[in-house]
Design a protein around this motif. Structure first.
Motif, mmCIF file in Angstrom:
data_model
loop_
_atom_site.group_PDB
_atom_site.id
_atom_site.type_symbol
_atom_site.label_atom_id
_atom_site.label_comp_id
_atom_site.label_asym_id
_atom_site.label_seq_id
_atom_site.Cartn_x
_atom_site.Cartn_y
_atom_site.Cartn_z
ATOM 1 N N THR A 79 4.208 -10.589 -102.193
ATOM 2 C CA THR A 79 2.896 -10.243 -101.562
ATOM 3 C C THR A 79 1.658 -10.175 -102.672
ATOM 4 N N GLY A 80 0.706 -10.705 -101.860
ATOM 5 C CA GLY A 80 -0.820 -10.371 -103.352
ATOM 6 C C GLY A 80 -2.229 -11.261 -102.601
ATOM 7 N N ALA A 85 -3.062 -18.492 -102.404
ATOM 8 C CA ALA A 85 -3.971 -19.195 -102.382
ATOM 9 C C ALA A 85 -4.630 -20.541 -101.677
ATOM 10 N N GLN A 86 -2.958 -21.712 -101.731
ATOM 11 C CA GLN A 86 -2.888 -23.124 -101.561
ATOM 12 C C GLN A 86 -3.486 -22.843 -99.748
ATOM 13 N N ALA A 87 -2.224 -21.552 -99.711
ATOM 14 C CA ALA A 87 -1.383 -21.676 -98.330
ATOM 15 C C ALA A 87 -3.038 -20.701 -97.181
ATOM 16 N N GLN A 88 -3.555 -19.676 -97.809
ATOM 17 C CA GLN A 88 -5.119 -19.733 -97.408
ATOM 18 C C GLN A 88 -6.131 -20.835 -97.242
ATOM 19 N N PRO A 105 -3.792 -9.539 -98.069
ATOM 20 C CA PRO A 105 -2.910 -9.954 -99.062
ATOM 21 C C PRO A 105 -1.319 -10.918 -98.145
ATOM 22 N N LEU A 106 -0.708 -11.721 -98.269
ATOM 23 C CA LEU A 106 -0.169 -12.492 -98.105
ATOM 24 C C LEU A 106 1.461 -12.426 -98.676
ATOM 25 N N ALA A 107 2.678 -12.418 -97.241
ATOM 26 C CA ALA A 107 3.583 -12.081 -98.543
ATOM 27 C C ALA A 107 4.267 -13.842 -98.279
ATOM 28 N N ALA A 108 4.836 -13.926 -99.386
ATOM 29 C CA ALA A 108 6.176 -14.879 -99.822
ATOM 30 C C ALA A 108 7.574 -15.265 -99.371
ATOM 31 N N ARG A 109 8.305 -16.014 -99.241
ATOM 32 C CA ARG A 109 8.904 -15.892 -99.542
ATOM 33 C C ARG A 109 9.678 -17.731 -100.603
ATOM 34 N N ARG A 110 10.459 -18.107 -101.448
ATOM 35 C CA ARG A 110 11.426 -18.803 -101.787
ATOM 36 C C ARG A 110 12.729 -18.434 -101.963
ATOM 37 N N SER A 111 13.198 -20.030 -101.954
ATOM 38 C CA SER A 111 14.466 -19.797 -102.078
ATOM 39 C C SER A 111 15.242 -21.468 -102.895
ATOM 40 N N LEU A 112 16.013 -21.633 -103.531
ATOM 41 C CA LEU A 112 16.634 -22.899 -103.910
ATOM 42 C C LEU A 112 17.115 -23.390 -103.358
ATOM 43 N N PHE A 163 3.763 -16.654 -94.559
ATOM 44 C CA PHE A 163 3.971 -15.870 -93.542
ATOM 45 C C PHE A 163 2.104 -15.233 -93.429
ATOM 46 N N HIS A 164 2.239 -15.933 -92.523
ATOM 47 C CA HIS A 164 0.664 -15.220 -91.490
ATOM 48 C C HIS A 164 1.339 -14.306 -90.964
ATOM 49 N N PRO A 165 0.100 -12.855 -91.499
ATOM 50 C CA PRO A 165 0.180 -11.936 -91.422
ATOM 51 C C PRO A 165 0.449 -11.236 -89.090
#
Length: 180
Positions: free
Chosen positions: A126-127, A136-139, A149-156, A170-172
């Motif tokens: 989150t940041g 920044a890319q998402a925004q 702030p925006l929240a994100a996740r990642r997975s392999l 994810f958009h809030p």
């Protein structure tokens, strides 16, 4: 200068519970979004080879500044983007390069169709977009007027030596379109 995101094993404490529920979804995000009964679509924003960010190279076990296959999309409901996804793999991956070359078809439908697909644990950040390249890319791509702030996740997904790295931001307001 590139700042390494501080990926964590759980969403930050200040993420609202409803958004943390979306972030922690372990099943298909596509199926959950479709299940809302709104017009779901995948909008391709970019699909090409690119230089991976340092933390992406690290996650994929690639040398610094490696070139990867990259796909960025917006997951939309009724034409409004609610999730920005950035997926990448080794440039020469025989497994994942064809999966990324799918146009506007959802990756989730492929990833979760195979019950034997190995998915590594989710990681979360989150940041502020000004502080982290992914946010920044998402925004820039989906929500240029959004502040905060925006929240994100990642997975392999897949084998460590040939994995697909999937980021989702994810958009809030996603919590306002989903049932309680």
């Amino acid at each position: 200068m590139y700042a390494f995101p501080d990926w964590r094993a759980a969403p930050a404490d200040d993420v609202p519970a409803a958004l943390a529920d979306w972030l922690g979804e372990t099943g298909s995000l596509t199926e959950r979004l479709v299940g809302l009964g709104r017009g779901f679509a995948v909008v391709v924003l970019a699909q090409h080879t690119a230089q991976a960010w340092p933390d992406e190279c690290q996650a994929l076990g690639l040398p610094a500044n490696a070139t990867v296959q990259l796909r960025e999309v917006a997951l939309t409901l009724d034409g409004v983007p609610y999730v920005f996804a950035r997926s990448l793999c080794r440039q020469d991956s025989p497994v994942w390069t064809p999966v990324l070359a799918r146009g506007s078809r959802s990756l989730g439908l492929t990833l979760f169709a195979d019950s034997g697909m190995l998915r590594h644990p989710l990681q979360f950040i989150t940041g502020q977009p000004a502080q982290l390249a992914l946010l920044a890319q998402a925004q820039q791509a989906c929500w240029p007027d959004l502040s905060g702030p925006l929240a994100a996740r990642r997975s392999l997904f897949g084998a460590v030596n040939d994995a697909l790295l999937v980021h989702e931001v994810f958009h809030p307001d996603l919590v306002t379109v989903s049932p309680p």
